[in-house]
Every structure is written in C-alpha cells, then in structure tokens.
Motif scaffolding. Structure first.
Motif, PDB file in Angstrom:
ATOM      1  N   SER A   1       0.809  -1.218   0.000  1.00 32.00           N
ATOM      2  CA  SER A   1       0.000   0.000   0.000  1.00 32.00           C
ATOM      3  C   SER A   1       0.847   1.275   0.000  1.00 32.00           C
ATOM      4  O   SER A   1       0.392   2.319  -0.452  1.00 32.00           O
ATOM      5  N   GLU A   2       2.072   1.183   0.523  1.00 33.88           N
ATOM      6  CA  GLU A   2       2.960   2.345   0.577  1.00 33.88           C
ATOM      7  C   GLU A   2       4.394   1.916   0.326  1.00 33.88           C
ATOM      8  O   GLU A   2       4.787   0.807   0.707  1.00 33.88           O
ATOM      9  N   VAL A   3       5.157   2.826  -0.290  1.00 32.45           N
ATOM     10  CA  VAL A   3       6.584   2.577  -0.521  1.00 32.45           C
ATOM     11  C   VAL A   3       7.352   3.837  -0.132  1.00 32.45           C
ATOM     12  O   VAL A   3       6.952   4.955  -0.478  1.00 32.45           O
ATOM     13  N   LYS A   4       8.448   3.627   0.575  1.00 32.99           N
ATOM     14  CA  LYS A   4       9.382   4.709   0.896  1.00 32.99           C
ATOM     15  C   LYS A   4      10.758   4.265   0.425  1.00 32.99           C
ATOM     16  O   LYS A   4      11.205   3.161   0.770  1.00 32.99           O
ATOM     17  N   VAL A   5      11.422   5.098  -0.368  1.00 30.23           N
ATOM     18  CA  VAL A   5      12.750   4.753  -0.867  1.00 30.23           C
ATOM     19  C   VAL A   5      13.666   5.966  -0.754  1.00 30.23           C
ATOM     20  O   VAL A   5      13.252   7.100  -1.002  1.00 30.23           O
ATOM     21  N   SER A   6      14.895   5.709  -0.314  1.00 29.66           N
ATOM     22  CA  SER A   6      15.937   6.731  -0.288  1.00 29.66           C
ATOM     23  C   SER A   6      17.079   6.258  -1.174  1.00 29.66           C
ATOM     24  O   SER A   6      17.496   5.093  -1.090  1.00 29.66           O
ATOM     25  N   VAL A   7      17.559   7.163  -2.019  1.00 28.42           N
ATOM     26  CA  VAL A   7      18.695   6.877  -2.892  1.00 28.42           C
ATOM     27  C   VAL A   7      19.766   7.914  -2.589  1.00 28.42           C
ATOM     28  O   VAL A   7      19.499   9.122  -2.654  1.00 28.42           O
ATOM     29  N   ALA A   8      20.963   7.449  -2.252  1.00 24.76           N
ATOM     30  CA  ALA A   8      22.054   8.347  -1.883  1.00 24.76           C
ATOM     31  C   ALA A   8      23.253   8.128  -2.792  1.00 24.76           C
ATOM     32  O   ALA A   8      23.612   6.987  -3.096  1.00 24.76           O
ATOM     33  N   LYS A   9      23.861   9.234  -3.206  1.00 28.93           N
ATOM     34  CA  LYS A   9      25.103   9.210  -3.982  1.00 28.93           C
ATOM     35  C   LYS A   9      26.233   9.595  -3.034  1.00 28.93           C
ATOM     36  O   LYS A   9      26.186  10.648  -2.384  1.00 28.93           O
ATOM     37  N   HIS A  10      27.253   8.747  -2.956  1.00 34.08           N
ATOM     38  CA  HIS A  10      28.386   9.015  -2.083  1.00 34.08           C
ATOM     39  C   HIS A  10      29.346  10.005  -2.745  1.00 34.08           C
ATOM     40  O   HIS A  10      29.550   9.954  -3.961  1.00 34.08           O
ATOM     41  N   ASN A  11      29.902  10.885  -1.941  1.00 30.63           N
ATOM     42  CA  ASN A  11      30.879  11.876  -2.411  1.00 30.63           C
ATOM     43  C   ASN A  11      30.424  12.590  -3.686  1.00 30.63           C
ATOM     44  O   ASN A  11      31.079  12.511  -4.716  1.00 30.63           O
ATOM     45  N   PRO A  12      29.317  13.317  -3.630  1.00 37.52           N
ATOM     46  CA  PRO A  12      28.833  13.991  -4.828  1.00 37.52           C
ATOM     47  C   PRO A  12      29.870  15.014  -5.327  1.00 37.52           C
ATOM     48  O   PRO A  12      30.541  15.665  -4.514  1.00 37.52           O
ATOM     49  N   PRO A  13      30.000  15.127  -6.649  1.00 37.45           N
ATOM     50  CA  PRO A  13      31.087  15.935  -7.225  1.00 37.45           C
ATOM     51  C   PRO A  13      30.754  17.416  -7.353  1.00 37.45           C
ATOM     52  O   PRO A  13      30.516  17.920  -8.448  1.00 37.45           O
TER      53      PRO A  13
END
Length: 121
Positions: free
Chosen positions: A92-104
């Motif tokens: 019924s619900e979705v939570k997602v986090s996407v992280a980029k390490h050391n952004p340029p």
C-alpha cells in the motif's frame, strides 16, 4: 489499516548515474534504503512466504533500476516505487531513499540523498 513493514537497508551499488556526463562515465557508489507497507496477517498465521513481500524480489527491483543510468536520483526512486507497486498488489505504501556518495561539487559532503514516499492510489 495495517502498518506491517518490510525493509531493505543499506543496499550498495556501483552505478553510472548523475546529471553530468562525466558522472555517467566514471560512476559512483550509491546506497538505497527501501521500506514497503503491506499486510503480514497470512504470513504470520501460516508461516508462508506467499503471505508477505519477498525481499529477494524487492532487491531485484532495486538492482534492475540501479543498472540503468539516470541523470537524477529522483527518477531512480520513482522507478523503484513503480516496480514495487507493479510487482506486489499487496503493497500500500513505498518509501525509498537513494544516496550518492561523495557527490562531485567541490566541497566535503559524504552523500547527497533523496527520499520519496508514495501511497498506492
């Protein structure tokens, strides 16, 4: 309304996402956290995987999305959400986090991260 959750935390990928072409060429390390809301009643009563959300299949949805280059983390997050809703009618619900390490961007920053939360309409 059930608030049963399945979560996969700290999934790591080396992938080729980024707004700038160079980012899509050299790649970077990404971390994804995923949480879905479903109903565990049948799984809890019968000890049966068919009564819940198979986290192996959740991982495969994330892995597939991370394999296709995108410019924005927001696009990746939405693709993952769409894949979960498509595969699991019980979610019924979705939570997602996407992280980029050391952004340029020339400063010190461990990671940049977006978090998307969607409820099935």
């Amino acid at each position: 309304m059930n608030t049963d959750k399945v979560a996969l935390e700290g999934m790591e990928f080396y992938a080729y996402h980024g707004f700038y072409e160079e980012e899509r060429k050299i790649g970077n390390r990404f971390t994804v956290d995923l949480e879905v809301t479903t109903n565990f009643d049948q799984a809890a009563k019968k000890d049966d995987l068919s009564g819940t959300v198979d986290y192996v299949q959740l991982y495969e949805i994330v892995k597939s999305s991370m394999a296709t280059p995108a410019k924005l983390l927001e696009k990746l997050g939405q693709e993952i959400i769409d894949g979960v809703f498509e595969r699991f009618a019980s979610v019924s619900e979705v939570k997602v986090s996407v992280a980029k390490h050391n952004p340029p961007f020339g400063g010190i920053c461990a990671k940049s991260k977006v978090t998307l939360e969607r409820t099935r309409s």
